[in-house]
Design a protein around this motif. Structure first.
Motif, mmCIF file in Angstrom:
data_model
loop_
_atom_site.group_PDB
_atom_site.id
_atom_site.type_symbol
_atom_site.label_atom_id
_atom_site.label_comp_id
_atom_site.label_asym_id
_atom_site.label_seq_id
_atom_site.Cartn_x
_atom_site.Cartn_y
_atom_site.Cartn_z
ATOM 1 N N GLN A 69 -6.860 -5.322 -3.406
ATOM 2 C CA GLN A 69 -7.687 -4.341 -2.694
ATOM 3 C C GLN A 69 -7.522 -3.002 -3.411
ATOM 4 O O GLN A 69 -6.416 -2.508 -3.586
ATOM 5 C CB GLN A 69 -7.282 -4.241 -1.220
ATOM 6 N N THR A 70 -8.683 -2.465 -3.857
ATOM 7 C CA THR A 70 -8.651 -1.260 -4.671
ATOM 8 C C THR A 70 -9.946 -0.485 -4.522
ATOM 9 O O THR A 70 -10.958 -1.021 -4.059
ATOM 10 C CB THR A 70 -8.429 -1.622 -6.153
ATOM 11 N N LYS B 80 -12.402 -0.978 -1.589
ATOM 12 C CA LYS B 80 -12.341 0.022 -0.519
ATOM 13 C C LYS B 80 -13.650 0.805 -0.483
ATOM 14 O O LYS B 80 -14.254 1.034 -1.540
ATOM 15 C CB LYS B 80 -11.167 0.979 -0.760
ATOM 16 N N ASP C 12 -2.525 -3.600 -3.153
ATOM 17 C CA ASP C 12 -3.172 -2.439 -3.765
ATOM 18 C C ASP C 12 -2.869 -2.467 -5.264
ATOM 19 O O ASP C 12 -1.820 -2.948 -5.691
ATOM 20 C CB ASP C 12 -2.633 -1.154 -3.124
ATOM 21 N N GLY D 47 -0.053 -3.047 -8.983
ATOM 22 C CA GLY D 47 -0.394 -4.311 -8.345
ATOM 23 C C GLY D 47 -0.551 -5.469 -9.302
ATOM 24 O O GLY D 47 -0.261 -6.623 -8.952
ATOM 25 N N GLU E 74 0.852 -1.192 0.000
ATOM 26 C CA GLU E 74 0.000 0.000 0.000
ATOM 27 C C GLU E 74 0.884 1.237 0.000
ATOM 28 O O GLU E 74 1.774 1.374 0.849
ATOM 29 C CB GLU E 74 -0.907 -0.012 1.236
ATOM 30 N N MET F 45 -0.359 1.925 -7.836
ATOM 31 C CA MET F 45 0.817 2.308 -7.044
ATOM 32 C C MET F 45 1.927 2.819 -7.960
ATOM 33 O O MET F 45 1.942 2.485 -9.152
ATOM 34 C CB MET F 45 1.347 1.095 -6.247
ATOM 35 N N ASN G 18 -3.964 4.358 4.697
ATOM 36 C CA ASN G 18 -4.601 3.066 4.421
ATOM 37 C C ASN G 18 -3.814 1.925 5.048
ATOM 38 O O ASN G 18 -4.393 0.958 5.574
ATOM 39 C CB ASN G 18 -4.707 2.845 2.910
ATOM 40 N N TYR G 19 -2.484 2.022 4.984
ATOM 41 C CA TYR G 19 -1.655 0.972 5.601
ATOM 42 C C TYR G 19 -1.870 0.924 7.111
ATOM 43 O O TYR G 19 -2.031 -0.158 7.695
ATOM 44 C CB TYR G 19 -0.180 1.213 5.297
#
Length: 652
Positions: free
Chosen positions: A608-609, A631, A581, A589, A533, A584, A538-539
């Motif tokens: 995860q997006t 998300k 993610d 990803g 991430e 990035m 978010n992390y």
């Protein structure tokens, strides 16, 4: 024989007089040399310090040498007159006159330096009537350049030649007198032998008369021996006196050398002190100019846009923009005032530290929340690393001072980081808590490590003018650190970046039980999760949820882009699950998942997006993702997702 003895006695007196003249000649020549050295030292001291006492001493020495003022022994006589009284030869006297002439010419050079310090210059006729600004630099150049040293040497060269001439002449005189004494002595011995021979031949003829004459001769011989003994003792005393005077001259030279060294040291100290004073005045002037600029800038925004708000025809959107500008300018002005008050209180030693319970995780997370907004505006990624649980990170310290120190360090990093990232966090080292702020900004030269913590100091004025500020942030951080029993240090390389360290004693608020390390074979439920991430918020959110799900029985590994994720999976075979993610920097990803699956096909990867269309899902599965979540991610969604791949232990 009495006449011969008298001649010997007179010869010895002349020999003593020759030694005395030789000694006085050396003293006169040495006086010329020392007076020249004194004139040089006093003139140099004057042009370096501007103190008039050295000019006064200079002219006193010159007047004594020229016979205008009395000497220390009370006599008033010019050096040249003293030379004439000693009966030098023409060659010797000419050398001393040349040395004196060169010394007087050097006096002219020194007069030029004196007048340059006062702003008077030669009008071409030998008079100093031209008035200009004082030129101390010219005066120092005159007194310390190669020409001056060359002219100085011209004084010593004829003196050395004089010493050689005098030494040779006096040696010859002494040699002649010694030869004459020996001749007289041999003559007496011959006469004695002759008289003894006549006495033996005539002994029987004129015994009584000869005896009387022999008694007279015996008495004469005793007188001669006594005279010789006296002359010998006189020579010994003379040698001792010469040795004593020579030693005194050597000691005096040492004293002059020590004084000269002391004067040079004092001059250097004066120059350093002057430099520090000038630097202090410069920094204060720059601070006042900066403060005026920094205060006027937000005030201009407040006053200007306040007038715009009074206009009746502006739209609501424009009005809100003006209000936001006024609020930001007010915040900026308040920060400037706070910094000025803070540094004033620190300087007056009015601030004290008060220990309270502080959760370091919460404090640093609040700082992250505050500065993450500004970091995103600057397009500079901001990362936060924590290594302790909330209980372990709860310490006894002064919370307000910790905030001031850390906020100033992060603010400083944001000012000077245009590319790369900023990371802050903490770790434990030798019973100390080390909080760090690392950036990839412009960096700092090692020679500036100390001065940047001084008040009003900034390493490079061009960079400081671009980033703004009063140069107080690091000084506030350092002085607050000292108040809480710590210190601030740094590591930096120009053009690479900087890392500032706040080191304070680690004092847990609650006595922690000693952790028992469980062997790996018994800790079968421990999970290693890789979160890929680039957004730190978010992390942090995912990290908190994961530790709650697994009751802290997990290790969280953070990768900021796909390239880092692939490298970590390649090096760490204990990773059990990957949350990937999609969007990035460096490597996205999709590409990272494809490479990881080629390396470890059995490793679960969950995409995860923020995108949730059917096309996004299909693309994620096509590159090898095992599942897909959109998300925002809730605790329940994450629990259900992880249970598919890992069985989380029951809480408690």
């Amino acid at each position: 024989m009495g006449v011969v003895a008298l001649l010997i006695f007179q010869n010895q007196q002349k020999l003593v007089q020759s030694h005395e003249i030789r000694y006085r000649s050396f003293v006169i020549a040495d006086e010329l040399r020392h007076s020249s050295d004194d004139l040089t030292r006093y003139c140099r001291t004057y042009v370096l310090t501007g103190d008039g006492i050295w000019e006064k001493k200079y002219w006193e020495v010159l007047d004594i040498r020229n016979g205008l003022l009395p000497r220390p022994d009370g006599k008033t006589i010019a050096l040249q007159d003293s030379m004439k009284k000693l009966g030098f030869t023409k060659a010797e006297f000419d050398k001393l006159k040349i040395a004196e002439k060169n010394s007087n010419e050097l006096v002219w050079t020194e007069r030029v330096a004196f007048n340059a310090m006062k702003g008077f210059f030669d009008d071409g006729t030998g008079n100093f009537t031209v008035k200009k600004d004082p030129d101390s630099e010219l005066a120092r150049t005159i007194m310390f350049d190669d020409k001056y040293h060359s002219d100085k040497a011209k004084i010593m060269n004829p003196i050395n030649v004089f010493f050689n001439l005098l030494d040779q002449r006096t040696k010859n005189i002494v040699k002649n007198y010694n030869a004459r004494s020996n001749l007289y002595l041999y003559l007496i011995i011959g006469l004695i032998i002759l008289i003894a021979t006549i006495s033996i031949i005539s002994f029987f003829i004129i015994k009584h008369k000869i005896i009387n004459q022999l008694d007279a001769l015996k008495a004469a011989k005793e007188k001669i021996e006594e005279s010789e003994s006296r002359l010998k003792n006189l020579n010994v005393e003379l040698d001792k006196e010469v040795e004593k005077r020579t030693k005194e001259l050597i000691d005096q030279n040492k004293e002059y050398a020590a004084l000269n060294e002391q004067y040079e040291k004092q001059n250097k100290e004066l120059i350093i002190a002057k430099g520090k004073a000038d630097e202090s005045n410069r920094l204060k002037t720059e601070f006042l100019n900066n403060m005026s600029h920094e205060i006027r800038t937000p005030m201009n925004g407040i006053l200007g846009f306040s007038k715009f708000l009074s206009q009746p025809d502006i739209t609501e959107k424009t009005r809100n923009q003006y209000i936001k500008i006024i609020q930001n300018s007010s915040t900026q002005l308040m920060r400037i005032v706070d910094d000025i008050l803070e540094i004033s209180q620190l300087g007056s030693k009015q601030i004290k530290a008060y220990q309270t319970k502080v959760c370091l995780n919460d404090l640093l997370l609040e700082q992250f929340s505050v500065f993450d907004i500004k970091a995103k505006e600057n397009k500079t990624p901001l990362y936060f690393k924590r290594v302790l649980s909330d209980e372990e990170s709860t310490i006894l310290s002064d919370e307000s001072k910790l905030i001031k120190i850390i906020s100033n360090l992060i603010e400083n990093a944001l000012k000077f980081t245009n590319e790369g990232y900023i990371e802050f966090g903490y770790y434990i080292k030798e019973n100390n808590l080390v909080i760090y702020v690392k950036d990839t900004g412009i960096g700092i030269n090692p020679e500036s490590f100390e001065i940047i913590f001084d008040r009003f100091s900034q390493e490079e004025k061009d960079d400081a003018s671009k980033s703004g500020g009063l140069g107080l942030g690091l000084s506030i951080a350092k002085e607050n650190a000292e108040l809480i029993g710590g210190n601030v240090t740094l590591e930096s390389k120009k053009g690479v970046g900087s890392t500032f360290y706040l080191t304070i004693p680690y004092v847990p608020a609650k006595k922690l039980t000693k952790r028992i390390k469980i062997p790996e074979k018994e800790n079968k439920d421990h999970v290693n999760i890789l979160i890929v991430e680039d957004e730190e918020v978010n992390y942090l959110y995912l990290e908190t949820i994961m530790k709650e799900l697994f009751d802290a029985n997990c290790s969280i590994i953070h990768a900021k882009n796909g390239q880092e994720a692939y490298s970590m999976c390649k090096l760490n075979s204990n990773i059990s699950l990957v949350f990937m993610d999609i969007k990035m920097p460096v490597m996205n990803g999709h590409e990272a998942t494809r490479l990881i699956k080629e390396l470890r096909p059995e490793l679960p990867v969950i995409a995860q997006t923020a995108y949730s269309s059917l096309e996004d899902r299909a693309k994620a599965f096509s590159v090898g993702c095992d599942d897909f979540i959109s998300k925002p991610i809730t605790l329940e969604i994450l629990r259900n997702m992880t249970e598919k791949f890992i069985t989380a232990p029951e809480p408690g």
